[in-house]
Design a protein around this motif. Structure first.
Motif, PDB file in Angstrom:
ATOM      1  N   TYR A 116       0.833  -1.198   0.000  1.00 42.36           N
ATOM      2  CA  TYR A 116       0.000   0.000   0.000  1.00 42.36           C
ATOM      3  C   TYR A 116       0.869   1.251   0.000  1.00 42.36           C
ATOM      4  CZ  TYR A 116      -3.258  -3.546   1.700  1.00 42.36           C
ATOM      5  OH  TYR A 116      -3.994  -4.696   1.846  1.00 42.36           O
ATOM      6  N   ASN A 117       0.332   2.312  -0.596  1.00 43.61           N
ATOM      7  CA  ASN A 117       0.988   3.618  -0.599  1.00 43.61           C
ATOM      8  C   ASN A 117       0.359   4.531   0.445  1.00 43.61           C
ATOM      9  OD1 ASN A 117       2.694   5.725  -1.615  1.00 43.61           O
ATOM     10  ND2 ASN A 117       0.930   6.554  -2.718  1.00 43.61           N
ATOM     11  N   SER A 118      -0.114   3.968   1.537  1.00 47.49           N
ATOM     12  CA  SER A 118      -0.886   4.728   2.517  1.00 47.49           C
ATOM     13  C   SER A 118      -0.955   3.934   3.814  1.00 47.49           C
ATOM     14  CB  SER A 118      -2.300   4.998   1.987  1.00 47.49           C
ATOM     15  OG  SER A 118      -2.896   3.793   1.531  1.00 47.49           O
ATOM     16  N   HIS A 119      -1.512   4.578   4.851  1.00 46.10           N
ATOM     17  CA  HIS A 119      -1.655   3.938   6.156  1.00 46.10           C
ATOM     18  C   HIS A 119      -3.113   3.778   6.572  1.00 46.10           C
ATOM     19  CE1 HIS A 119       2.242   6.131   6.125  1.00 46.10           C
ATOM     20  NE2 HIS A 119       2.693   5.045   6.720  1.00 46.10           N
ATOM     21  N   ASN A 120      -4.021   4.525   5.961  1.00 44.45           N
ATOM     22  CA  ASN A 120      -5.399   4.621   6.436  1.00 44.45           C
ATOM     23  C   ASN A 120      -6.340   3.667   5.724  1.00 44.45           C
ATOM     24  OD1 ASN A 120      -7.020   6.211   4.167  1.00 44.45           O
ATOM     25  ND2 ASN A 120      -4.944   7.022   4.238  1.00 44.45           N
ATOM     26  N   SER A 329      -7.948  17.606  -7.708  1.00 42.01           N
ATOM     27  CA  SER A 329      -8.540  16.844  -6.608  1.00 42.01           C
ATOM     28  C   SER A 329      -7.546  16.701  -5.462  1.00 42.01           C
ATOM     29  CB  SER A 329      -8.983  15.454  -7.074  1.00 42.01           C
ATOM     30  OG  SER A 329      -9.997  15.548  -8.062  1.00 42.01           O
ATOM     31  N   ILE A 330      -8.062  16.757  -4.227  1.00 44.38           N
ATOM     32  CA  ILE A 330      -7.227  16.683  -3.033  1.00 44.38           C
ATOM     33  C   ILE A 330      -7.909  15.784  -2.007  1.00 44.38           C
ATOM     34  CG2 ILE A 330      -5.959  18.013  -1.301  1.00 44.38           C
ATOM     35  CD1 ILE A 330      -6.610  20.534  -2.900  1.00 44.38           C
ATOM     36  N   MET A 331      -7.113  15.028  -1.260  1.00 42.29           N
ATOM     37  CA  MET A 331      -7.655  14.326  -0.103  1.00 42.29           C
ATOM     38  C   MET A 331      -6.595  14.256   0.993  1.00 42.29           C
ATOM     39  SD  MET A 331      -7.841  10.279  -1.261  1.00 42.29           S
ATOM     40  CE  MET A 331      -8.313   9.715   0.393  1.00 42.29           C
ATOM     41  N   ASN A 332      -7.059  14.288   2.243  1.00 38.58           N
ATOM     42  CA  ASN A 332      -6.172  14.161   3.399  1.00 38.58           C
ATOM     43  C   ASN A 332      -6.893  13.346   4.460  1.00 38.58           C
ATOM     44  OD1 ASN A 332      -3.549  15.356   4.737  1.00 38.58           O
ATOM     45  ND2 ASN A 332      -5.149  15.407   6.291  1.00 38.58           N
ATOM     46  N   VAL A 333      -6.191  12.351   4.990  1.00 38.64           N
ATOM     47  CA  VAL A 333      -6.792  11.477   6.003  1.00 38.64           C
ATOM     48  C   VAL A 333      -5.910  11.477   7.243  1.00 38.64           C
ATOM     49  CG1 VAL A 333      -7.673   9.187   6.537  1.00 38.64           C
ATOM     50  CG2 VAL A 333      -7.725  10.021   4.168  1.00 38.64           C
ATOM     51  N   THR A 334      -6.498  11.859   8.365  1.00 34.53           N
ATOM     52  CA  THR A 334      -5.829  11.823   9.662  1.00 34.53           C
ATOM     53  C   THR A 334      -6.537  10.799  10.531  1.00 34.53           C
ATOM     54  OG1 THR A 334      -5.283  14.166   9.492  1.00 34.53           O
ATOM     55  CG2 THR A 334      -5.149  13.157  11.678  1.00 34.53           C
ATOM     56  N   GLY A 335      -5.772   9.932  11.168  1.00 31.16           N
ATOM     57  CA  GLY A 335      -6.447   8.912  11.960  1.00 31.16           C
ATOM     58  C   GLY A 335      -5.519   8.093  12.822  1.00 31.16           C
ATOM     59  N   VAL A 336      -6.107   7.023  13.376  1.00 29.51           N
ATOM     60  CA  VAL A 336      -5.365   6.113  14.238  1.00 29.51           C
ATOM     61  C   VAL A 336      -5.900   4.708  14.027  1.00 29.51           C
ATOM     62  CG1 VAL A 336      -6.924   6.581  16.191  1.00 29.51           C
ATOM     63  CG2 VAL A 336      -4.670   5.577  16.615  1.00 29.51           C
ATOM     64  N   TYR A 346      -9.984   1.224  12.526  1.00 31.45           N
ATOM     65  CA  TYR A 346      -9.501   2.488  11.975  1.00 31.45           C
ATOM     66  C   TYR A 346     -10.454   3.609  12.367  1.00 31.45           C
ATOM     67  CZ  TYR A 346      -6.344  -0.056   8.793  1.00 31.45           C
ATOM     68  OH  TYR A 346      -5.361  -0.850   8.256  1.00 31.45           O
ATOM     69  N   PHE A 347      -9.919   4.663  12.956  1.00 31.24           N
ATOM     70  CA  PHE A 347     -10.659   5.890  13.210  1.00 31.24           C
ATOM     71  C   PHE A 347     -10.078   6.957  12.285  1.00 31.24           C
ATOM     72  CE2 PHE A 347     -10.961   3.462  17.127  1.00 31.24           C
ATOM     73  CZ  PHE A 347     -12.300   3.618  17.508  1.00 31.24           C
ATOM     74  N   ASP A 348     -10.845   7.389  11.279  1.00 31.32           N
ATOM     75  CA  ASP A 348     -10.332   8.306  10.266  1.00 31.32           C
ATOM     76  C   ASP A 348     -11.182   9.557  10.146  1.00 31.32           C
ATOM     77  OD1 ASP A 348      -8.172   6.742   9.367  1.00 31.32           O
ATOM     78  OD2 ASP A 348      -9.495   5.546   8.089  1.00 31.32           O
ATOM     79  N   ALA A 349     -10.531  10.694  10.015  1.00 36.96           N
ATOM     80  CA  ALA A 349     -11.164  11.940   9.593  1.00 36.96           C
ATOM     81  C   ALA A 349     -10.638  12.215   8.197  1.00 36.96           C
ATOM     82  CB  ALA A 349     -10.829  13.082  10.538  1.00 36.96           C
ATOM     83  N   ALA A 350     -11.464  11.948   7.192  1.00 38.61           N
ATOM     84  CA  ALA A 350     -11.054  12.052   5.798  1.00 38.61           C
ATOM     85  C   ALA A 350     -11.672  13.297   5.181  1.00 38.61           C
ATOM     86  CB  ALA A 350     -11.484  10.812   5.017  1.00 38.61           C
ATOM     87  N   ALA A 351     -10.817  14.174   4.645  1.00 39.81           N
ATOM     88  CA  ALA A 351     -11.277  15.414   4.038  1.00 39.81           C
ATOM     89  C   ALA A 351     -10.893  15.416   2.563  1.00 39.81           C
ATOM     90  CB  ALA A 351     -10.649  16.617   4.745  1.00 39.81           C
ATOM     91  N   TRP A 375     -14.105  22.096   1.004  1.00 41.18           N
ATOM     92  CA  TRP A 375     -13.646  20.910   1.705  1.00 41.18           C
ATOM     93  C   TRP A 375     -14.850  20.202   2.307  1.00 41.18           C
ATOM     94  CZ3 TRP A 375      -9.018  18.598   1.718  1.00 41.18           C
ATOM     95  CH2 TRP A 375      -7.899  19.337   1.359  1.00 41.18           C
ATOM     96  N   GLU A 376     -14.912  18.890   2.123  1.00 39.99           N
ATOM     97  CA  GLU A 376     -15.918  18.062   2.781  1.00 39.99           C
ATOM     98  C   GLU A 376     -15.193  17.046   3.654  1.00 39.99           C
ATOM     99  OE1 GLU A 376     -18.957  18.774   2.669  1.00 39.99           O
ATOM    100  OE2 GLU A 376     -19.302  19.879   0.796  1.00 39.99           O
ATOM    101  N   VAL A 377     -15.850  16.661   4.752  1.00 40.80           N
ATOM    102  CA  VAL A 377     -15.196  15.790   5.732  1.00 40.80           C
ATOM    103  C   VAL A 377     -16.091  14.596   6.037  1.00 40.80           C
ATOM    104  CG1 VAL A 377     -14.212  15.614   8.048  1.00 40.80           C
ATOM    105  CG2 VAL A 377     -14.001  17.755   6.772  1.00 40.80           C
ATOM    106  N   ARG A 378     -15.488  13.445   6.119  1.00 46.15           N
ATOM    107  CA  ARG A 378     -16.202  12.229   6.518  1.00 46.15           C
ATOM    108  C   ARG A 378     -15.463  11.611   7.694  1.00 46.15           C
ATOM    109  NH1 ARG A 378     -17.353   6.952   2.612  1.00 46.15           N
ATOM    110  NH2 ARG A 378     -17.309   5.354   4.251  1.00 46.15           N
ATOM    111  N   PHE A 379     -16.148  11.511   8.829  1.00 42.43           N
ATOM    112  CA  PHE A 379     -15.600  10.749   9.955  1.00 42.43           C
ATOM    113  C   PHE A 379     -15.992   9.306   9.759  1.00 42.43           C
ATOM    114  CE2 PHE A 379     -16.170   8.703  14.084  1.00 42.43           C
ATOM    115  CZ  PHE A 379     -14.852   8.765  14.535  1.00 42.43           C
ATOM    116  N   ASN A 380     -14.991   8.421   9.827  1.00 42.38           N
ATOM    117  CA  ASN A 380     -15.229   7.013   9.518  1.00 42.38           C
ATOM    118  C   ASN A 380     -14.584   6.125  10.566  1.00 42.38           C
ATOM    119  OD1 ASN A 380     -16.207   5.447   6.869  1.00 42.38           O
ATOM    120  ND2 ASN A 380     -14.550   4.280   7.811  1.00 42.38           N
ATOM    121  N   MET A 381     -15.311   5.118  11.021  1.00 42.56           N
ATOM    122  CA  MET A 381     -14.773   4.100  11.911  1.00 42.56           C
ATOM    123  C   MET A 381     -15.024   2.741  11.280  1.00 42.56           C
ATOM    124  SD  MET A 381     -15.756   3.053  15.848  1.00 42.56           S
ATOM    125  CE  MET A 381     -17.369   2.415  15.370  1.00 42.56           C
ATOM    126  N   ASN A 382     -13.952   1.995  11.018  1.00 42.49           N
ATOM    127  CA  ASN A 382     -14.074   0.661  10.466  1.00 42.49           C
ATOM    128  C   ASN A 382     -13.494  -0.331  11.450  1.00 42.49           C
ATOM    129  OD1 ASN A 382     -12.950  -1.748   8.629  1.00 42.49           O
ATOM    130  ND2 ASN A 382     -14.645  -0.736   7.561  1.00 42.49           N
TER     131      ASN A 382
END
Length: 387
Positions: A116-120, A329-336, A346-351, A375-382
């Motif tokens: 993967y090229n990502s962590h989230n 297009s832009i996206m940023n995901v902050t999480g744990v 996964y707890f993510d705040a994806a904008a 900017w739009e934001v989606r809080f996501n828990m998986n």
């Protein structure tokens, strides 16, 4: 190298008598059950009811080994609205020795940072244009060593489930591939292209020590885009420079990619956009662009009952569309990521801006987009149990 690959393939197909015997087959069965909660800034009804929590996916994994031949398969069952059942991967492999392996079947395309090229949970913006964790049908040779890793592959096509003369590809797939779409709602599909005869090459160099390590490399792919209406062959290519850093509990992944898809559709059909599809629904993507991604992570060991670690991360991605009339297009995901035994959450705040999964605009978001998009934001828990 190509003569070596030919030798390996011939060995597998024609010389089973020389394979080292294995007394009993080895079989492993695993899988996961995942649920998902999300609350999105652009969904007024959802905000009023406090978000939605429901079924994400049930998956089964199978690994087997017998007389030198290995099997690796993963089948996923999503809801009907997200494509239903689909094979994520499924391949046979033979280890020429400890460093060299050949895989045949539905296998991961060697491009960019892998796996993967990502962590989230959302991956990076590359995933949504088919340049991260893509899986196609073909043959792949990999060499893995302490310093140098490389892969060479030929993919006949993407996942194929409709074997007609000029059949459009199915929308039920895990990774994004060039596809068809009904642009005007008349029931007739447009932009009818398919990926065929793709070659890939990937090279990585590892250096550093036990405390700090680096991986730097490059990737390239080139293939055909067959138009089902004109029966003419277009082309597509992608290039990437990738980098990974590991320093104690810190990690960094960075990648710069360039791609272009040149189609040969009917007269009057736009060459500036292509259709791509996965999870049951197609959308439009700019036919050429550059992507820039960078992500960082920090893993913190803890001892909170069943919770053993917390991995904090931030992943940023930018798609620069080469058509200057299109909005980027832009996206940023902050999480744990919380690890508790076999449960991973996964707890993510994806904008995002002009990202179809992170905003109210679906079909054109990754193509022409919307100038001045908010900017739009989606809080996501998986949450998933893996077995």
């Amino acid at each position: 190298m190509f003569s070596k690959i030919t030798l390996i393939v011939s060995f597998m197909l024609l010389s089973s008598s020389t394979i080292i015997a294995q007394d009993k087959p080895e079989v492993e069965i695993g899988g996961a059950l995942r649920f998902n909660y999300n609350l999105s800034s652009w969904k007024e009804g959802q905000k009023k009811r406090g978000g939605d929590f429901g079924y994400d996916v049930f998956r089964l994994n199978a690994k087997a080994k017998y007389k030198g031949i290995k099997l690796n398969a993963e089948y996923r069952l999503y809801s009907d609205g997200f494509g239903g059942g689909m094979l994520k991967q499924g391949w046979l492999a033979y280890d020429f020795d400890e460093k060299n392996e050949i895989q045949v079947g539905l296998t991961q395309v060697p491009f960019g940072n892998t796996t993967y090229n990502s962590h989230n949970w959302f991956f990076s913006i590359n995933y949504y244009i088919g340049l991260e964790d893509d899986h196609d049908m073909g043959v792949k040779f990999t060499h893995t060593d302490k310093k140098w890793n490389y892969a060479l592959a030929f993919f006949k096509n993407a996942e194929e489930m409709n074997f007609g003369n000029n059949s459009d590809i199915s929308n039920s797939r895990y990774s994004y591939d060039v596809a068809s779409i009904d642009l005007d709602g008349d029931g007739v599909l447009d932009l009818r292209n398919k990926e065929v005869n793709q070659v890939n090459g990937k090279l990585d160099y590892n250096f550093g020590s036990d405390s700090i390590s680096h991986k730097i490399g490059g990737s390239a792919q080139y293939g055909g885009l067959y138009n089902l209406d004109t029966e003419k062959m277009g082309t597509h290519y992608a290039l990437a420079l990738q980098y990974q850093l590991k320093y104690k509990r810190f990690g960094v992944k960075a990648q710069v990619s360039k791609y272009k898809k040149s189609t040969r559709g009917p007269e009057g059909e736009s060459k500036e956009i292509v259709a791509m599809t996965a999870y049951g629904a197609p959308y439009l993507v700019a036919a050429s662009g550059n992507t820039y991604t960078i992500g960082a992570s920090y893993t913190l060991p803890v001892n909170w009952g069943p919770v053993s670690s917390l991995q904090f991360y931030n992943d940023y991605g930018y798609l620069e569309k080469l058509n200057t009339d299109f909005a980027d297009s832009i996206m940023n995901v902050t999480g744990v990521l919380v690890t508790a035994g076999n449960v991973y959450t996964y707890f993510d705040a994806a904008a995002g801006k002009n990202q179809p999964w992170l905003g109210p605009v679906w079909e054109p978001a990754l193509a022409n987009g919307t100038n001045g998009a908010n900017w739009e934001v989606r809080f996501n828990m998986n949450i998933g149990y893996y077995f």
